[in-house]
Enzyme design. Structure first.
Site, short mmCIF file in Angstrom:
data_model
loop_
_atom_site.label_atom_id
_atom_site.label_comp_id
_atom_site.label_asym_id
_atom_site.label_seq_id
_atom_site.Cartn_x
_atom_site.Cartn_y
_atom_site.Cartn_z
N ASP A 213 1.02 -0.67 0.38
CA ASP A 213 0.38 0.21 0.06
C ASP A 213 1.02 1.18 0.24
OD1 ASP A 213 -2.00 2.42 0.58
OD2 ASP A 213 -2.49 0.63 2.78
N LYS A 239 -2.78 12.45 -3.21
CA LYS A 239 -1.88 12.35 -2.10
C LYS A 239 -0.65 12.60 -2.24
CE LYS A 239 -4.56 9.21 1.06
NZ LYS A 239 -4.92 9.92 2.01
N CYS A 377 -8.40 6.71 10.80
CA CYS A 377 -8.26 5.72 10.04
C CYS A 377 -7.09 4.19 9.81
CB CYS A 377 -8.19 5.17 8.67
SG CYS A 377 -9.70 6.71 7.77
N1 PLP Z 1 -3.97 3.12 2.37
C1 PLP Z 1 -2.98 4.41 3.26
C2 PLP Z 1 -1.57 3.92 3.95
C3 PLP Z 1 -3.70 5.32 3.15
O1 PLP Z 1 -3.09 6.43 4.39
C4 PLP Z 1 -4.81 5.79 2.81
C5 PLP Z 1 -5.62 7.49 2.93
O2 PLP Z 1 -5.34 7.70 3.82
C6 PLP Z 1 -5.33 4.92 2.82
C7 PLP Z 1 -4.46 3.66 2.19
C8 PLP Z 1 -7.09 5.19 1.38
O3 PLP Z 1 -6.82 5.85 0.15
P1 PLP Z 1 -8.01 6.65 -0.67
O4 PLP Z 1 -9.08 6.77 0.40
O5 PLP Z 1 -7.27 7.14 -1.35
O6 PLP Z 1 -8.40 5.50 -0.99
#
Ligand code: PLP
Length: 420
Positions: A213, A239, A377
């Site tokens: 990820d 991001k 999250c």
């Molecule tokens: N993984 C990580 C480490 C994140 O920080 C985020 C979003 O904050 C995501 C996944 C999910 O990204 P998205 O909401 O753009 O799909």
């Protein structure tokens, strides 16, 4: 090319001329609550440079049409722009082939696609999926969804009190039931940089595929999927100075070719009859319906922007801010840093012993300073540290030491308001 002159001409890899970078971000001229905006919520989403905004609006003003469908000139232009963005992403990641780049809504959708189309058919009762203790919910819940269906379970690579992964215990977690390793390149809550190359090498020895990820990594360090040795890499454009609603799943072609479609619809087929359909090869197989064409164009411009700066230059600049901010906020009484792993990216999370994170965020906002507060999250990370929420400052290429000073001054104000 749409890269602003100020960045193109910036010295590389010498120190970043941050004032020249800032000129390209219109939103940084906004005032919030009567004060110049200090935007330190880059982990949630970054702001967009003029070159990205212009690329998206130029696409709509000059080239807009649907892709892959019509023979008229605009459709050809739109298709070329969309596929050029795919090729741009492939170069950015060091991918062997542009067909390995699937446009998705973002990291979340990319991980769900792998969970559903790659992992689910391989999962049997008693199988195991390895994740780490520092994951974002989007690298936990999609695996849980397929594990529940199959009677499989998650096993978790632990982390220590600093928020670093405990690798002594890592290899022992593999068994003949392990079907996948899913790991964040950089933790969104702690900034910990996971040693993904080493972890992927261990996984390979056990014949276990690896998903990384990369949501918090791509804007802050160079990423080369070949060197990482992973099987899948997921990230979101928003991001990394690009638009929302677009992201990427990179996957090894041999995996993608063996995967069933995630969704059905137009564009993902070769032939359809009422008796059955034959699917298109990847990446079209996974891009049912009209894609986010303008988003892909914007992502291409964001990559141009980032590469003109240079990932090492961006990372070094943010690292300087992180070091400076860490030192300055450590002087504030009652403030505890959360996440102090030796290898960290530009994320600074902390708690006040006696002030709720939402109160901190509200006072910071009244000073024009935007940060993230809450569980980010990453509820399992909060549980690990025995806290409900944190305040997080996260840095981008346009942030300055002066802005860190504004953050620190606002945090002293929190102290004043809460009577210490
Ligand atoms: N993984 C990580 C480490 C994140 O920080 C985020 C979003 O904050 C995501 C996944 C999910 O990204 P998205 O909401 O753009 O799909």
């Amino acid at each position: 090319m749409s890269v602003p002159a100020s960045i193109r001409e910036a010295p590389r890899p010498a120190a970043l001329d941050v004032e020249r970078v800032r000129v390209d971000f219109p939103i940084l001229r906004e005032r919030v609550r009567g004060r110049p905006l200090v935007y330190l919520d880059n982990g949630a989403t970054t702001q967009k440079p003029r070159s990205v905004i212009d690329a998206v609006s130029r696409y709509y003003a000059q080239d807009n049409a649907n892709v892959h469908r019509a023979v008229h000139s605009l459709a050809q232009r739109a298709t070329e722009a969309y596929e050029a963005a795919r090729a741009r992403v492939a170069r950015f990641l060091g991918a062997a082939d542009a067909r390995e780049v699937v446009f998705m809504r973002g990291t979340t959708e990319a991980i769900n696609l792998v969970a559903r189309s790659f992992l689910r058919p391989r999962l049997n009762p008693g199988d195991e999926i390895l994740v780490t203790a520092l994951e974002h919910h989007s690298n936990i819940v999609p695996w849980q969804l397929v594990a529940e269906e199959a009677g499989a379970r998650l096993r978790v690579v632990p982390m220590d009190a600093q928020g670093a992964l405990v690798l002594d215990e890592f290899e022992a977690l593999f068994s003949e039931r392990t079907r996948l390793l899913a790991v964040a390149h950089v933790s969104n809550a702690l900034g910990t940089v996971a040693p993904v190359t080493e972890m992927a090498a261990v996984a390979r020895r056990h014949g276990v595929p690896v998903l990384v990820d990369g949501a918090q990594a791509v804007a802050h360090r160079a990423v080369d999927v070949q060197a990482l040795g992973c099987d899948f890499y997921a990230f979101s454009a928003h991001k990394m100075y690009g638009p929302t609603g677009i992201g990427v799943l990179w996957g090894r072609l041999e995996h993608l070719e063996g995967m069933r479609p995630y969704q059905g619809g137009g564009e993902m087929i070769r032939r359809v009859t009422f008796e059955g359909s034959e699917y298109a090869p990847p990446p079209a197989r996974f891009e049912a319906g009209t894609p986010n064409i303008a988003g892909a164009v914007g992502l291409g411009a964001a990559i141009d922007f980032l590469e003109a700066i240079g990932p090492e230059t961006a990372g070094a600049h943010e690292h300087d801010l992180l070091a400076y901010a860490t030192e300055r906020i450590s002087e504030i009484p009652g403030l505890r840093l959360i996440g102090t792993a030796p290898e960290k990216a530009a994320i600074l999370s902390f708690v006040f012993e006696d002030v709720h994170a939402h109160d901190v965020g509200t006072i910071l906002d009244s000073e024009g300073v935007a940060v993230r507060v809450g569980h980010l999250c990453a509820m399992p990370v909060m549980r690990h540290f025995g806290i409900p929420a944190v305040t997080r400052a996260s840095f981008g290429v346009y942030n300055t030491r002066g802005e860190v000073d504004r953050l620190v001054a606002a945090l002293w104000k929190v102290r004043e308001v809460f009577g210490r």
